[in-house]
Design a protein around this motif. Structure first.
Motif, mmCIF file in Angstrom:
data_model
loop_
_atom_site.group_PDB
_atom_site.id
_atom_site.type_symbol
_atom_site.label_atom_id
_atom_site.label_comp_id
_atom_site.label_asym_id
_atom_site.label_seq_id
_atom_site.Cartn_x
_atom_site.Cartn_y
_atom_site.Cartn_z
ATOM 1 N N ASP A 170 2.434 -3.628 -12.744
ATOM 2 C CA ASP A 170 2.976 -2.266 -12.726
ATOM 3 C C ASP A 170 4.390 -2.202 -12.145
ATOM 4 O O ASP A 170 5.277 -1.571 -12.722
ATOM 5 N N LYS A 176 -4.148 3.048 -3.689
ATOM 6 C CA LYS A 176 -2.981 3.052 -4.563
ATOM 7 C C LYS A 176 -1.920 2.131 -3.970
ATOM 8 O O LYS A 176 -1.623 2.197 -2.787
ATOM 9 N N PHE A 177 -1.378 1.275 -4.820
ATOM 10 C CA PHE A 177 -0.292 0.407 -4.394
ATOM 11 C C PHE A 177 0.960 0.781 -5.162
ATOM 12 O O PHE A 177 0.889 1.277 -6.281
ATOM 13 N N SER A 178 2.093 0.545 -4.544
ATOM 14 C CA SER A 178 3.335 0.801 -5.263
ATOM 15 C C SER A 178 4.392 -0.163 -4.746
ATOM 16 O O SER A 178 4.128 -0.954 -3.840
ATOM 17 N N ILE A 179 5.567 -0.054 -5.311
ATOM 18 C CA ILE A 179 6.646 -0.945 -4.892
ATOM 19 C C ILE A 179 7.040 -0.613 -3.453
ATOM 20 O O ILE A 179 7.038 0.559 -3.062
ATOM 21 N N LYS A 228 10.601 5.333 -21.673
ATOM 22 C CA LYS A 228 11.091 3.974 -21.397
ATOM 23 C C LYS A 228 9.962 3.061 -20.945
ATOM 24 O O LYS A 228 9.959 1.861 -21.229
ATOM 25 N N MET A 238 2.872 11.642 -26.535
ATOM 26 C CA MET A 238 4.253 11.365 -26.938
ATOM 27 C C MET A 238 4.338 10.957 -28.395
ATOM 28 O O MET A 238 5.226 11.383 -29.120
ATOM 29 N N ASN A 298 7.638 -1.173 -14.340
ATOM 30 C CA ASN A 298 8.432 -0.010 -13.942
ATOM 31 C C ASN A 298 9.904 -0.375 -13.793
ATOM 32 O O ASN A 298 10.786 0.404 -14.153
ATOM 33 N N ASP A 352 9.419 13.886 -23.062
ATOM 34 C CA ASP A 352 9.491 12.779 -22.114
ATOM 35 C C ASP A 352 8.717 13.190 -20.874
ATOM 36 O O ASP A 352 8.340 14.352 -20.724
ATOM 37 N N GLY A 353 8.477 12.224 -20.018
ATOM 38 C CA GLY A 353 7.708 12.558 -18.824
ATOM 39 C C GLY A 353 7.784 11.447 -17.816
ATOM 40 O O GLY A 353 8.453 10.431 -18.040
ATOM 41 N N THR A 354 7.111 11.640 -16.691
ATOM 42 C CA THR A 354 7.045 10.587 -15.691
ATOM 43 C C THR A 354 5.731 10.718 -14.937
ATOM 44 O O THR A 354 5.213 11.827 -14.764
ATOM 45 N N LYS A 379 -9.614 4.800 -9.496
ATOM 46 C CA LYS A 379 -8.177 4.725 -9.760
ATOM 47 C C LYS A 379 -7.865 4.073 -11.111
ATOM 48 O O LYS A 379 -7.059 4.600 -11.870
ATOM 49 N N VAL A 411 10.415 6.860 -13.135
ATOM 50 C CA VAL A 411 10.229 6.032 -14.325
ATOM 51 C C VAL A 411 9.995 6.960 -15.511
ATOM 52 O O VAL A 411 9.061 7.755 -15.506
ATOM 53 N N LEU A 431 0.854 -1.186 0.000
ATOM 54 C CA LEU A 431 0.000 0.000 0.000
ATOM 55 C C LEU A 431 0.890 1.235 0.000
ATOM 56 O O LEU A 431 1.918 1.275 0.675
ATOM 57 N N ASP A 432 0.499 2.237 -0.785
ATOM 58 C CA ASP A 432 1.221 3.512 -0.862
ATOM 59 C C ASP A 432 1.619 3.991 0.545
ATOM 60 O O ASP A 432 0.780 4.041 1.440
ATOM 61 N N MET A 448 6.945 3.216 -22.023
ATOM 62 C CA MET A 448 6.217 2.801 -23.223
ATOM 63 C C MET A 448 6.928 1.645 -23.917
ATOM 64 O O MET A 448 6.288 0.711 -24.406
ATOM 65 N N LYS A 482 6.496 -1.637 -21.972
ATOM 66 C CA LYS A 482 5.205 -2.315 -22.126
ATOM 67 C C LYS A 482 5.254 -3.361 -23.232
ATOM 68 O O LYS A 482 4.437 -4.277 -23.270
ATOM 69 N N GLN A 533 4.695 7.282 -9.069
ATOM 70 C CA GLN A 533 4.329 5.899 -8.768
ATOM 71 C C GLN A 533 3.638 5.782 -7.415
ATOM 72 O O GLN A 533 2.948 4.825 -7.151
ATOM 73 N N LEU A 561 8.735 8.127 -18.984
ATOM 74 C CA LEU A 561 7.570 7.746 -19.784
ATOM 75 C C LEU A 561 7.958 7.048 -21.084
ATOM 76 O O LEU A 561 7.366 6.043 -21.466
#
Lengths: 264, 524
Positions: free
Chosen positions: A75, A34-37, A200, B348, A79, B355-357, B333, A196, A12-13, A202, A205, B360, A198
């Motif tokens: 995700d 929201k979850f993240s690493i 990269k 893009m 990432n 570029d962007g981010t 979400k 991360v 969890l975030d 893309m 994916k 997370q 954007l």
């Protein structure tokens, strides 16, 4: 040559407060959470990438591995690819890591992954912020009979094929030298993870996430050995007191400090 | 380390940059502004009266008044000898009634974070600080209506509302110091105006004290109320010249449970405009902020942050001429995430962004916002003194203001040529101007032009003014989008308002404050 494996977990975030479920035996999540690493794992991923930047010739491969469903872990795996790891592996399980799989079983799965990927250095977070047990590195070291350098604040490969690790300790810092294969768990001060990109992401994916089946036979599992009896929210007490001057403030402060010390 | 301490470790420390410079009195810098001789000076009888209505000794200050006399920008310094800190509407009413009778001038003051010298005295006006008048009165959890005192700090109100699942409709960089009453008085705009509109729409009612001490209790909680003149609107943005706002009733929106933040690099201004249109098309109902920053502004923040938090890295690997920060706030979400991703990916592919981010987690989101919110502070660190202009312009003309200003500064040889020297070395050059940067709320057509200089000087000022105001006027913009007029912009009011409009404003002022004791020398 280092073949690095970074086990990563979805949590969890860190800014969100987990909600305790009605049974008070665990947490409940909504689809909007929201979850993240796990932030410490993120630091481990970053460190593996920094090692490659600094010691290009020493690194043969960097792989990340997550345990659980593809939906939950897609995700954080993508990432990691976008950030620059070579390969992302998912060990698909019906249960999700951290909630339904015990830490021991999680480590036993990782043990098999390490074997199959022929990794010789495991970089992992020193703890998961959802469970805060901080024992995964130790258990994994025990299962593999590998050395463990925990709470790393600096990681430097030395000329003799070993790795020098500066560790955070309660009283300061200790420096250890570890032979390989081995395990390093990461502390906050080690680095600040990158964003991360954007473009990269893309590209990431389009890259595959490898699936690696690991089956634990019944005799290897420890289900049911630890049962959560109750989860409770921490109680935060805040007291407000008015003082009339600086002298009173100082004496109150020193009183509070000595009484806290006595209580500890 | 527990979750809470992990957050603390990551939260940035944006501390006010303290200057050691000696600040001249405003009346010395502006000799043509004269003290109104009709105003009485404070004497011991006045003090005795104030002591009778404000019994606590902490409510009446007569020494160490710099923090009340000097503005946040260190540009203006009054010489008030008296600060009153009432804690109730009755006390405010008694103070105003007395001052009106005795012809004592007053400056109402909130968090003193204003940027146009509107909240500090010019001469010896009494400072009426609302700091200690700061309670939440009530919160209606069904309608989301907050009723509170004027002195509550925005961040405290935000935290209170967050615990109830709501948010304050306005958010600003100064949230840690600015007060709700001051925000009403200045009609503050800020970061989320794009989504929730100006305070004119969110404020449902006000309690105000008129200069003669009359208390107007208009703390209504109705969204619809067509029963006569909407007089409360006059107080929103009145800059303390009509009376004192002592109570606020505000409609607050539900807190979105899905917030996303993205930060991206752009090659030219026309791409930024196209991206804005695309954002409205693709993210329409969830778009909550569209912020524009030029490359130089981020160079300043990089330099600033390299001193405050050296381990922090810039969100993008490369530098770009312009940057955009987009925030979405929605209720689902998964939907929001896929909308944002599709938006960014197609942007893009269409080469609108380089570029962007996407953040997370919330820590990264907070960090990305820092790169936008720390621009004003960074300008102050890079230069000693910053000229700030807060402009509304048609989006098409927005950035041309920054370009024209830079061109002018270069022509006059006041600024190091930006093409030949990067910002890192420009501070060591002999030129007085370190850099002119543009950033702002593109979605609202509001751009901030900040000119970082080594010190305030007539030489630089004469190049900037009235040039900036003339430029804005020629494009039918506003010379003050959200900062107000205050003392600083008063001479330039005619660039945005017609004679007749100003005359009407004067009539309104005279109706409420015939003796002119409320925040004199400002606005009109």
């Amino acid at each position: 040559m280092l073949r690095i494996l970074v086990p990563i977990k979805r949590v969890l975030d860190p800014q969100l407060l987990p909600r305790i479920n009605a049974a008070k035996k665990g947490f409940e999540f909504s689809k909007n959470d929201k979850f993240s690493i796990n932030p410490f794992d993120d630091i481990a991923v970053e460190e593996s990438l920094l090692l490659r930047t600094k010691y290009k010739d020493l690194i043969e491969s960097i792989q990340v591995v997550a345990i659980g469903s593809m939906e939950n872990n897609k995700d954080i795996l993508r990432n990691s690819i976008a950030k620059g790891v070579d390969k992302a592996i998912l060990v698909p399980t019906k249960e999700s890591a951290g909630d339904d799989i015990s830490i021991l079983n999680e480590c036993k799965i990782l043990e098999k992954v390490i074997e199959k990927t022929n990794s010789n250095l495991v970089l992992m977070g020193k703890q998961d912020i959802d469970k805060d047990s901080g024992i995964k590195g130790g258990i994994l070291g025990g299962l593999l009979n590998w050395p463990l350098a925990s709470n790393a604040a600096k990681v430097t490969p030395s000329d003799n094929g070993k790795i020098v690790v500066e560790r955070e300790t309660d009283n300061g810092q200790s420096t250890v030298e570890m032979s390989l294969p081995g395990i390093i768990t990461t502390d906050l001060r080690l680095n600040v993870p990158r964003y991360v990109s954007l473009s990269k992401l893309m590209k990431a994916k389009k890259k595959p996430i490898d699936s690696l089946e690991v089956a634990l036979s019944d005799e290897h599992t420890d289900n049911g050995k630890i049962e959560i009896l109750q989860v409770e929210e921490a109680i935060h007490e805040r007291k407000c007191e008015k003082v009339k001057d600086v002298d009173e403030l100082l004496s109150k402060l020193s009183e509070t400090i000595s009484s806290t010390k006595a209580a500890a | 380390m527990r979750r809470a301490s992990f957050q603390r470790f990551l939260s940035s420390s944006g501390k006010r940059f303290l200057s050691q410079k000696i600040i001249p009195f405003t009346f010395e810098k502006y000799p043509n502004v004269k003290r109104n001789p009709n105003f009485k000076s404070i004497d011991s009888q006045d003090i005795a009266f104030f002591q009778s209505i404000l019994p606590s000794p902490q409510s009446i200050l007569q020494s160490d008044l710099d923090e009340f006399n000097i503005d946040w920008m260190y540009k203006f310094k009054g010489q008030s000898q008296l600060v009153l800190k009432p804690t109730s509407t009755i006390q405010v009413s008694q103070i105003l009634k007395y001052c009106n009778e005795k012809n004592l001038a007053l400056v109402p003051q909130g968090g003193n974070t204003g940027l146009v010298g509107g909240g500090v005295p010019i001469f010896d006006e009494i400072v009426l600080s609302l700091k200690n008048f700061n309670k939440i009165r009530s919160f209606d959890e069904i309608n989301g209506i907050l009723k509170c005192d004027p002195g509550i700090i925005l961040q405290d109100a935000q935290e209170f509302l967050a615990s109830k699942g709501y948010i304050f409709p306005i958010d600003l960089g100064a949230k840690g110091s600015c007060q709700i009453g001051g925000m009403v008085g200045t009609n503050a705009g800020g970061l989320r105006l794009l989504r929730y509109g100006p305070l004119h729409g969110s404020i449902l009612g006000l309690e105000v004290v008129l200069p003669d001490g009359t208390i107007i209790d208009g703390m209504h909680s109705l969204r619809k109320d067509n029963t006569g003149y909407d007089y409360k609107q006059l107080f929103i943005g009145s800059e303390g010249t009509l009376g004192v706002v002592t109570g606020i009733s505000v409609a607050t929106p539900i807190k979105s449970n899905s917030v996303q933040v993205a930060f991206m690099g752009i090659k030219d201004y026309s791409s930024a405009m196209k991206l804005y249109v695309k954002a409205k098309q693709d993210l329409g109902e969830i778009l909550s902020a569209f912020e524009f920053m030029d490359g130089q502004s981020q160079e300043f923040v990089k330099k600033y942050r390299s001193t405050t938090s050296p381990s922090i890295t810039f969100p993008l690997e490369e530098s770009y001429p312009y940057y955009i920060l987009i925030e979405t706030s929605g209720s689902n979400k998964d939907h929001d995430q896929s909308k944002m991703e599709t938006f960014l990916e197609t942007a893009m592919e269409n080469e609108l962004i380089e570029d962007g981010t996407i953040a997370q987690d919330s820590n990264e989101a907070h960090e990305l916002w820092n790169w936008r919110e720390l621009i004003p502070e960074s300008c102050q660190l890079n230069g000693g003194s910053v000229y700030k202009y807060d402009i509304s312009l048609p989006i098409r003309d927005m950035y041309s203001l920054i370009e024209e200003t830079n061109k002018r500064l270069q022509e006059q040889s006041l600024i190091a040529d930006s093409s030949s020297s990067p910002s890192s070395s420009s501070s060591s050059s002999s030129k007085p101007v370190i850099g002119a940067v543009g950033f702002g709320h593109m979605g609202d057509g509001n751009i901030h032009l900040n000119i970082a200089t080594k010190q305030y000087s007539k030489e630089v000022e004469s190049v900037l003014e009235p040039f900036v105001y003339e430029f804005v006027s020629s494009k039918n913009g506003s010379i003050s989008a959200e900062h107000g007029i205050g003392f600083q912009k008063k001479p330039y009011l005619t660039y945005g308002r017609s004679k007749e409009e100003i005359q009407l404003n004067r009539q309104i002022k005279n109706l409420f404050d015939p003796k002119g004791i409320m925040n004199p020398y400002k606005l009109l």
